[in-house]
Design an enzyme around this catalytic site. Structure first.
Site, PDB file in Angstrom:
ATOM      1  N   SER A 263       0.841  -1.198   0.000  1.00 45.53           N
ATOM      2  CA  SER A 263       0.000   0.000   0.000  1.00 45.53           C
ATOM      3  C   SER A 263       0.875   1.245   0.000  1.00 45.53           C
ATOM      4  CB  SER A 263      -0.899   0.006   1.238  1.00 45.53           C
ATOM      5  OG  SER A 263      -0.120   0.322   2.370  1.00 45.53           O
ATOM      6  N   LYS A 264       0.220   2.351  -0.291  1.00 41.59           N
ATOM      7  CA  LYS A 264       0.885   3.648  -0.267  1.00 41.59           C
ATOM      8  C   LYS A 264       1.556   3.869   1.094  1.00 41.59           C
ATOM      9  CE  LYS A 264      -1.597   7.667   0.130  1.00 41.59           C
ATOM     10  NZ  LYS A 264      -0.862   8.539   1.048  1.00 41.59           N
TER      11      LYS A 264
END
Ligand code: GLU
Length: 505
Positions: A263-264
């Site tokens: 994920s970011k």
């Protein structure tokens, strides 16, 4: 039949590297099969729409060199390519599904839905869905008499259209990567197809548009697999089953430790980019770093992505885009997730820097030098000399500054202690007399500088190893850099002598 593939992003924010990999596999498949690569913007969810995100996606594709044949920008035979501009197309298909008994109107309010979720919550079903068990208890055209339905529709009561998922059916899908997959239809809820604002949801729009745009193969992330039975049934219910594209659900890109989807936030936490390019969220102004701004070459980024989930069956890891087109095969895409390894990503970039010609590298490195020294405050010709000297030490483009700054400005001496510790009179004497010899030199090149250095050593009872490191630190500020006599040649006689004097006094 002509191969047609599509990348169908929703413009909701930065483009995750997994998204770029989906683009790449689409692109490679289209090119290898003489097909068309379509970019379709799926922007029907007004709540998630983010201004600027569509342009950003196009910029990312341009940067990567993965240019679609048809897109909102370019147009094409199946325009428009933005779903919000195709709004008028979808309602008829929803009506068709209602008429054939595969969809229905639902009038439930938000409060009704909340109440349903509370009332039917059980220990073994903590999140009750609007499905074949529940729909008979809700306010919809399956439970209300036809006159009432007509009245509600006529007087403008908001409604959505839902698919009527069959109970206890096995929905089959043949995936190009995963083979036969079966789904139990009872486990899937009655997804909304058309929203109260008349916009289709993704589920309806993706099927209608893949059909109308004659898509033959659909590549998308594994996270879409749970939606696949809905799509397969829609293809069937709309009478288009024989036109359904072949699906390929691509493996997830996993966190470096393999625990879940990358994920970011993992990128922020571990200090590497997850988006293709810098993305600034318009609402919060928060910027998330991209591979481009970190100093990746697009060719390296693309090559690295190709190998995240695919292998060529050989030891070769470096592939140009053309080679990838030739070698890529969907059969060699892995089923399991691919762990992201930032060190490996950097290795690819290092390899590409070594293979890129010096003039191109100078162009690429220029903005980073500008950033440090200001545009026009330094000599472009100098960079052309520096690039070949430092490129083997560069992994990311900003490294051209980190590894070569001392060519442009007099560096701060960070390793002075390493000189001073073992300093003595002989060394002092050596540098003092060598400066005089250097000053008198009519020619200035590294061979001459080195020859005078070597000649001066025995006169002071010294060996090369005694003074070469101090000399390097005088010029560079630290214990790194290319050949020290070459550095002296490039920075020039006056600057070399100045840097020696600065230390010996
Ligand atoms: N609009 C979907 C997304 O945002 C596309 C999924 C698909 O390719 O079917 O990823």
């Amino acid at each position: 039949m002509k191969v047609r593939v599509r990348f169908a992003p929703s413009p909701t924010g930065g483009l995750h590297l997994g998204g770029v990999r989906t683009v790449l596999y689409n692109y490679l498949f289209a090119r290898a099969n003489g097909g068309d690569f379509v970019l379709r913007v799926e922007d029907t969810d007004q709540n998630r729409f983010v201004a600027g995100a569509e342009q950003y996606i196009m910029d990312c594709l341009n940067w990567c060199g993965l240019i679609p044949d048809e897109s909102p920008e370019k147009g094409g035979p199946y325009a428009p390519y933005r779903q919000s501009e195709r709004k008028h197309l979808y309602a008829d298909y929803a009506e068709q599904l209602i008429a054939s008994g595969h969809a229905y109107y639902a009038f439930d309010t938000t409060e009704d839905l909340e109440k349903m979720r509370k009332d039917y919550r059980r220990d073994d079903n903590t999140n009750p869905q609007y499905d074949h068990n529940i729909r008979g208890l809700m306010l919809n055209s399956l439970t209300l008499p036809p006159e009432k339905v007509a009245e509600l529709v006529q007087n403008g009561t908001p409604y959505v259209v839902r698919i009527k998922m069959p109970a206890n059916e096995t929905v089959m899908l043949t995936d190009m990567i995963r083979g036969e997959i079966s789904f139990d239809s009872s486990l899937v809820d009655d997804k909304v197809l058309l929203k109260a604002d008349g916009m289709p949801t993704y589920h309806l729009a993706v099927v209608v548009d893949d059909y109308l745009m004659k898509i033959t193969h659909a590549f998308r992330g594994e996270e879409w697999l749970p939606s696949a039975p809905v799509h397969v049934l829609l293809w069937e219910y709309l009478g288009w089953k024989q036109h359904m594209p072949q699906w390929a659900h691509l493996p997830l890109i996993l966190k470096p430790d393999g625990n879940g989807k990358l994920s970011k936030r993992d990128g922020d936490r571990l200090g590497f980019p997850v988006f293709a390019m810098n993305w600034t969220a318009p609402r919060t102004s928060e910027t998330t770093k991209g591979f481009r701004e970190m100093g990746f070459l697009p060719e390296a980024f693309v090559n690295m992505l190709a190998m995240l989930g695919w292998n060529s069956g050989s030891e070769q890891e470096i592939f140009s885009l053309d080679e990838l087109v030739e070698r890529f095969s969907i059969e060699r895409v892995h089923k399991g997730g691919a762990k992201f390894d930032f060190e490996k990503a950097k290795w690819f970039n290092h390899q590409y820097i070594q293979r890129t010609d010096d003039a191109t590298l100078a162009e690429l490195a220029k903005p980073y030098i500008d950033m440090e020294l200001g545009i026009g405050n330094w000599e472009l010709g100098l960079l052309s000399k520096v690039v070949p000297l430092v490129k083997d030490r560069c992994t990311l483009l900003p490294d051209f500054w980190a590894q070569g700054h001392f060519f442009f400005t007099t560096p701060e001496i960070k390793e002075e202690a390493a000189i001073k510790e073992k300093w003595n009179d002989q060394k002092q004497q050596f540098f003092t007399s060598w400066i005089n010899i250097l000053t008198a030199q009519p020619t200035w090149d590294h061979a001459v500088i080195e020859a005078t250095f070597n000649e001066e050593l025995p006169k002071n009872g010294l060996k090369k190893g005694d003074v070469i490191l101090p000399f390097r630190i005088m010029l560079v500020g630290g214990k790194y850099g290319p050949g020290v006599f070459v550095i002296a040649e490039v920075i020039g006689k006056d600057e070399t002598i100045k840097r020696i004097k600065r230390v010996i006094g």
